[in-house]
Design an enzyme around this catalytic site. Sequence first.
Site, PDB file in Angstrom:
ATOM      1  N   LYS A  62      80.372 135.151   9.282  1.00  0.00           N
ATOM      2  CA  LYS A  62      79.150 135.864   9.477  1.00  0.00           C
ATOM      3  C   LYS A  62      78.337 134.781   9.860  1.00  0.00           C
ATOM      4  CE  LYS A  62      78.677 134.983   4.450  1.00  0.00           C
ATOM      5  NZ  LYS A  62      78.337 135.929   3.190  1.00  0.00           N
ATOM      6  N   ILE A 123      83.281 128.327   3.610  1.00  0.00           N
ATOM      7  CA  ILE A 123      83.475 127.826   5.013  1.00  0.00           C
ATOM      8  C   ILE A 123      82.401 127.595   5.825  1.00  0.00           C
ATOM      9  CG2 ILE A 123      84.827 127.925   7.094  1.00  0.00           C
ATOM     10  CD1 ILE A 123      86.695 127.199   4.654  1.00  0.00           C
ATOM     11  N   LYS A 134      72.831 116.997  10.115  1.00  0.00           N
ATOM     12  CA  LYS A 134      72.942 116.136  11.175  1.00  0.00           C
ATOM     13  C   LYS A 134      71.748 116.119  12.138  1.00  0.00           C
ATOM     14  CE  LYS A 134      75.718 115.361  15.214  1.00  0.00           C
ATOM     15  NZ  LYS A 134      76.632 115.437  16.081  1.00  0.00           N
ATOM     16  N   HIS A 285      79.688  92.096 -28.122  1.00  0.00           N
ATOM     17  CA  HIS A 285      80.548  92.017 -26.861  1.00  0.00           C
ATOM     18  C   HIS A 285      81.812  92.953 -26.819  1.00  0.00           C
ATOM     19  CE1 HIS A 285      78.454  88.309 -25.675  1.00  0.00           C
ATOM     20  NE2 HIS A 285      78.406  87.891 -26.875  1.00  0.00           N
ATOM     21  N   PHE A 481     102.456  97.930 -33.778  1.00  0.00           N
ATOM     22  CA  PHE A 481     103.311  97.431 -34.858  1.00  0.00           C
ATOM     23  C   PHE A 481     103.415  95.941 -34.898  1.00  0.00           C
ATOM     24  CE2 PHE A 481     106.210  97.879 -31.040  1.00  0.00           C
ATOM     25  CZ  PHE A 481     106.765  96.557 -30.914  1.00  0.00           C
TER      26      PHE A 481
END
Length: 532
Positions: A62, A123, A134, A285, A481
Amino acid sequence: MNALLSVSDKTGIVELAQALHAQGIKLLSTGGTAKLLAEQGLPVTEVAEMTGFPEMLDGRVKTLHPRVHGGLLARRDFPEHMAALAEHKIDTIDVLVVNLYPFEATVAKAGCTLEDAIENIDIGGPAMVRSAAKNWKDVAVLTDASQYATVIAELKAKGKVSDKTKFALSVAAFNRVSQYDGAISDYLSAVQVGDEVPAGNQAPKLDLFPGQSNGRFIKVQDLRYGENSHQSAALYRDLYPAPGSLVTAKQLQGKELSYNNIADADAAWECVKSFTTPACVIVKHANPCGVAVGADAAESYAKAFQTDPTSAFGGIIALNTELDEAAAQQIAKQFVEVLMAPSFTAAALEVFKSKVNVRILQIDLPKGGASDWDNGRNAMDMKRIGSGILLQTSDNHELTLADLKVVTTKQPTQEELNDLLFAWNVAKFVKSNAIVFCKGGMTMGVGAGQMSRLDSARIASIKAGHANLSLAGTVVASDAFFPFRDGLDVVVDQGATCIIQPGGSMRDDEVIAAANERGVAMVFSGVRHFRH
């Protein structure tokens, strides 16, 4: 002057169109936007009428037409451009108002099909936005309703949009297109494709780690310097920040936050909001040096401060409950860099009025929900390495009593089980190697960031000694662990009676036997919490 309006989000568009019309600007529009403006009694020309070509392919085509893009791209200061427009009877378009199909919102919905996602890829919109952006000297391009008021004000005051504003709008437009394309790239490159592309009417399986990762971050502010004074720095936020995250904070008082302030504040806030009862976290920290839960802000702060008063000096304090005057009076006695809470009483803020350098941040707690985002958490963590990044899912694991596996003869008491979960939650936010002694809903000693787990255990006990805290009857959390029994012996020698650790070592049996020998209880969590 001519303005082309074609928006998916109609917020504020009627008011903008009315203001443009009042300035004598001719309105051009498409589809639903044109219909809405006409219903409001505004004179509007359909783009199809202007181009002499009907919308086609269900609206996919369009605005992709020379009469649109010629009107946007023609340089008004190039005579040959203006001659070309005159030759082909093309009018300039001086204002473009476009927001894009809601791709991000569409793919965020549960069960979004591939077809729905693709149909929501705009699009014509991005093409027009790029053309206008631009040619920013001649065209004002608006891509968000928040920009409308500024443009309306300038048109009313001067009859035109200033170059400064048009350039800012151009930058915002290119940023928006970049964000949009990045979201499309992230989604489509995450679609799992086997022998064939998933059917369009199905919700595709998405890879956690897409083929391309596109960061989309918005600058919040430049910082005075980085981690050290010779480094430059800035703070950025996610395009869509999670509610209850640090970047949503409102600063009520104090100096500008530094790089280290922000890093430490985030560590404190992430830790404190993980508790559901009134809690206080003091960070120095990037490590919690004191954490406690209590009946209210004052009690939780007093207990947290007691863990390590030396390290708390100049620390970051976070509470997950309203700060009242009683707690404020206590906190005001020490030097604090940053103070955070979901709310403050007027009397509490009055206490800090004379301490003008204290940075006070108000952050709403997340409302909660099913997703990490609902809970104010990052879904992904990022770490920069040479010419690359490491991405991982965030450590959002929550341990429950049902997850614990008692591996010793001695069983933990209910009080110890509660303290184990508390200690484990704290250890999750302590730099590895992490050892955390706790008792009665407060940290008693924290050992962090050592190359040896034994050294972390020793440091935690030294810290407790300096604070005159007894470790007798404490529980201990280890973020990973124990590879040998020596780590367990160290914490038991200091007074620990119950230990939580992930398990999974080749020598688990040896460590379990040592716990039984020493007469202490031990549970396995099944997960570890390395934090580098």
